[in-house]
Design a protein around this motif. Structure first.
Motif, short mmCIF file in Angstrom:
data_model
loop_
_atom_site.label_atom_id
_atom_site.label_comp_id
_atom_site.label_asym_id
_atom_site.label_seq_id
_atom_site.Cartn_x
_atom_site.Cartn_y
_atom_site.Cartn_z
N CYS A 33 0.78 -1.19 0.17
CA CYS A 33 -0.03 0.02 -0.05
C CYS A 33 0.90 1.27 0.16
O CYS A 33 1.68 1.59 0.73
CB CYS A 33 -0.97 0.05 1.43
N TRP A 42 -2.51 -4.11 -0.52
CA TRP A 42 -3.14 -3.30 -1.62
C TRP A 42 -3.72 -3.74 -2.89
O TRP A 42 -2.85 -4.57 -3.41
CB TRP A 42 -2.26 -1.99 -2.12
N TRP A 51 -9.20 -0.24 -6.65
CA TRP A 51 -8.29 -0.68 -5.71
C TRP A 51 -8.47 -0.21 -4.14
O TRP A 51 -9.29 0.82 -4.00
CB TRP A 51 -6.98 0.10 -6.03
N VAL A 52 -7.94 -1.10 -3.27
CA VAL A 52 -8.43 -0.95 -1.81
C VAL A 52 -7.30 -1.42 -1.15
O VAL A 52 -6.70 -2.44 -1.41
CB VAL A 52 -9.58 -1.62 -1.53
N CYS A 53 -7.04 -1.11 -0.06
CA CYS A 53 -6.02 -1.40 0.78
C CYS A 53 -7.23 -2.04 2.10
O CYS A 53 -7.60 -1.41 2.77
CB CYS A 53 -5.17 -0.42 1.48
N HIS A 54 -6.60 -3.38 2.14
CA HIS A 54 -7.46 -4.24 3.22
C HIS A 54 -6.71 -3.89 4.73
O HIS A 54 -7.24 -4.43 5.58
CB HIS A 54 -7.37 -5.52 2.98
N LYS A 59 -9.47 3.61 -0.63
CA LYS A 59 -9.79 2.83 -1.76
C LYS A 59 -10.02 3.95 -2.81
O LYS A 59 -10.31 5.25 -2.52
CB LYS A 59 -11.16 2.08 -1.46
N ASN A 61 -10.20 4.55 -7.62
CA ASN A 61 -10.28 4.18 -8.93
C ASN A 61 -9.22 4.77 -9.74
O ASN A 61 -8.51 5.47 -9.06
CB ASN A 61 -11.63 4.28 -9.58
#
Length: 91
Positions: A33, A42, A51-54, A59, A61
């Motif tokens: 990330c 990420w 996209w997103v970071c868990h 998050k 686009n």
């Protein structure tokens, strides 16, 4: 000689900012990330570039990627004033 399939613009933008992505599945890439630094948290959708970071929850686009990343670059430039000169001459 075999030609490599062209990468989408969003993927090239990510890579041009020094971020690398690995194939996580048929649908997603995974990488570190750029916001919190969490390794392999990420996730980027391979088809759409969303996209997103868990870990930290950031998050977006492809359109929001640079808008989210540029404030981080400004923070780095404030912390390391000598880098501003390098950034300005790179254009």
């Amino acid at each position: 000689m075999r030609t490599q399939e062209a990468k989408p613009a969003w993927q090239r933008a990510i890579e041009e900012h020094g971020l690398s992505l690995e194939i996580a599945s048929a649908e997603e890439f995974v990488g570190d990330c750029p916001w919190c630094g969490a390794e392999k948290h990420w996730y980027v959708n391979r088809a759409r570039g969303v996209w997103v970071c868990h870990k930290c929850g950031v998050k977006g686009n492809p359109e929001t990627f640079l808008g989210e990343l540029w404030p981080l670059e400004e923070e780095v430039l404030k912390a390391k004033p000598g880098m501003r000169k390098m950034k300005n001459t790179a254009r």
